[in-house]
Design a protein around this motif. Structure first.
Motif, PDB file in Angstrom:
ATOM      1  N   VAL A  37      53.896 -12.290  26.468  1.00  0.00           N
ATOM      2  CA  VAL A  37      53.130 -12.188  27.709  1.00  0.00           C
ATOM      3  C   VAL A  37      52.822 -10.682  27.889  1.00  0.00           C
ATOM      4  N   TYR A  38      51.491 -10.508  28.206  1.00  0.00           N
ATOM      5  CA  TYR A  38      51.314  -9.018  28.374  1.00  0.00           C
ATOM      6  C   TYR A  38      51.104  -8.859  29.964  1.00  0.00           C
ATOM      7  N   VAL A  39      51.776  -7.815  30.244  1.00  0.00           N
ATOM      8  CA  VAL A  39      52.007  -7.447  31.823  1.00  0.00           C
ATOM      9  C   VAL A  39      51.537  -5.993  31.914  1.00  0.00           C
ATOM     10  N   GLY A  40      50.905  -5.997  33.243  1.00  0.00           N
ATOM     11  CA  GLY A  40      50.333  -4.615  33.633  1.00  0.00           C
ATOM     12  C   GLY A  40      49.135  -4.919  34.393  1.00  0.00           C
ATOM     13  N   GLU A  41      48.655  -3.754  34.970  1.00  0.00           N
ATOM     14  CA  GLU A  41      47.407  -3.738  35.890  1.00  0.00           C
ATOM     15  C   GLU A  41      46.421  -3.059  35.187  1.00  0.00           C
ATOM     16  N   SER A  42      46.641  -1.769  34.555  1.00  0.00           N
ATOM     17  CA  SER A  42      45.573  -0.942  33.687  1.00  0.00           C
ATOM     18  C   SER A  42      46.469  -0.818  32.370  1.00  0.00           C
ATOM     19  N   GLU A  43      47.510  -0.488  32.093  1.00  0.00           N
ATOM     20  CA  GLU A  43      47.964  -0.258  30.789  1.00  0.00           C
ATOM     21  C   GLU A  43      49.104  -1.621  30.338  1.00  0.00           C
ATOM     22  N   LYS A  45      51.701  -3.926  28.449  1.00  0.00           N
ATOM     23  CA  LYS A  45      52.853  -4.045  27.931  1.00  0.00           C
ATOM     24  C   LYS A  45      53.398  -5.516  27.440  1.00  0.00           C
ATOM     25  N   ARG A  46      53.641  -5.574  26.088  1.00  0.00           N
ATOM     26  CA  ARG A  46      53.891  -6.937  25.615  1.00  0.00           C
ATOM     27  C   ARG A  46      55.402  -6.916  25.899  1.00  0.00           C
ATOM     28  N   TYR A  47      55.820  -8.311  26.552  1.00  0.00           N
ATOM     29  CA  TYR A  47      57.005  -8.757  26.640  1.00  0.00           C
ATOM     30  C   TYR A  47      57.360 -10.262  25.834  1.00  0.00           C
ATOM     31  N   GLY A  77      43.961 -11.591  24.638  1.00  0.00           N
ATOM     32  CA  GLY A  77      44.090 -12.909  23.532  1.00  0.00           C
ATOM     33  C   GLY A  77      45.312 -13.479  23.624  1.00  0.00           C
ATOM     34  N   GLY A  78      46.167 -13.307  24.693  1.00  0.00           N
ATOM     35  CA  GLY A  78      47.378 -13.878  24.936  1.00  0.00           C
ATOM     36  C   GLY A  78      47.548 -14.012  26.342  1.00  0.00           C
ATOM     37  N   LEU A  79      48.564 -14.642  26.616  1.00  0.00           N
ATOM     38  CA  LEU A  79      48.944 -14.739  28.180  1.00  0.00           C
ATOM     39  C   LEU A  79      49.045 -13.395  28.800  1.00  0.00           C
ATOM     40  N   THR A  80      48.175 -13.071  29.810  1.00  0.00           N
ATOM     41  CA  THR A  80      48.281 -11.914  30.616  1.00  0.00           C
ATOM     42  C   THR A  80      48.551 -12.242  31.860  1.00  0.00           C
ATOM     43  N   ILE A  81      49.607 -11.575  32.610  1.00  0.00           N
ATOM     44  CA  ILE A  81      50.039 -11.646  33.809  1.00  0.00           C
ATOM     45  C   ILE A  81      49.598 -10.394  34.550  1.00  0.00           C
ATOM     46  N   ALA A  87      57.090  -5.150  39.078  1.00  0.00           N
ATOM     47  CA  ALA A  87      57.389  -6.301  39.526  1.00  0.00           C
ATOM     48  C   ALA A  87      57.691  -7.237  38.749  1.00  0.00           C
ATOM     49  N   PHE A  88      57.155  -7.149  37.441  1.00  0.00           N
ATOM     50  CA  PHE A  88      57.665  -8.369  36.647  1.00  0.00           C
ATOM     51  C   PHE A  88      58.871  -8.153  36.352  1.00  0.00           C
ATOM     52  N   ILE A  89      59.421  -7.044  35.907  1.00  0.00           N
ATOM     53  CA  ILE A  89      60.930  -6.850  35.715  1.00  0.00           C
ATOM     54  C   ILE A  89      61.787  -7.075  36.714  1.00  0.00           C
TER      55      ILE A  89
END
Length: 97
Positions: A37-43, A45-47, A77-81, A87-89
């Motif tokens: 998953v990709y997490v972030g608002e502007s930059e 980060k892949r988890y 191109g993948g699941l983006t949150i 907040a994700f962590i």
């Protein structure tokens, strides 16, 4: 009422995960039983997170928010949150306790 919607949420989450699993070969390898998953608002980060997170109501809320924000056309191109990394962590760290 929530009970009737829960299978629908799981079905939607599985659809998201299946539709993006084909892209995994073009990107870094993801171990079986996990999803990137990709997490972030502007930059972004892949988890790489375990599929067991799908049983967590708060993770399903994140997926629902991602669907509302992007539909099934995620910009990475993948699941983006679309939430901040902190907040994700914070949310996912509770799953291991």
């Amino acid at each position: 009422m929530m009970r009737a919607r829960f299978p629908s949420i799981i079905s939607n989450a599985r659809h998201i995960l299946k539709s993006h699993s084909h892209n995994a070969k073009n990107q870094k390898e993801v171990p079986k039983g996990y999803v990137a998953v990709y997490v972030g608002e502007s930059e972004m980060k892949r988890y790489v997170v375990p599929l067991t997170y799908l049983s967590q109501p708060s993770f399903l809320d994140l997926l629902r928010y991602a669907k509302e924000e992007y539909g099934y056309n995620h910009p990475m191109g993948g699941l983006t949150i679309p939430c901040n990394e902190e907040a994700f962590i914070n949310i996912t760290s509770r799953f291991n306790n």
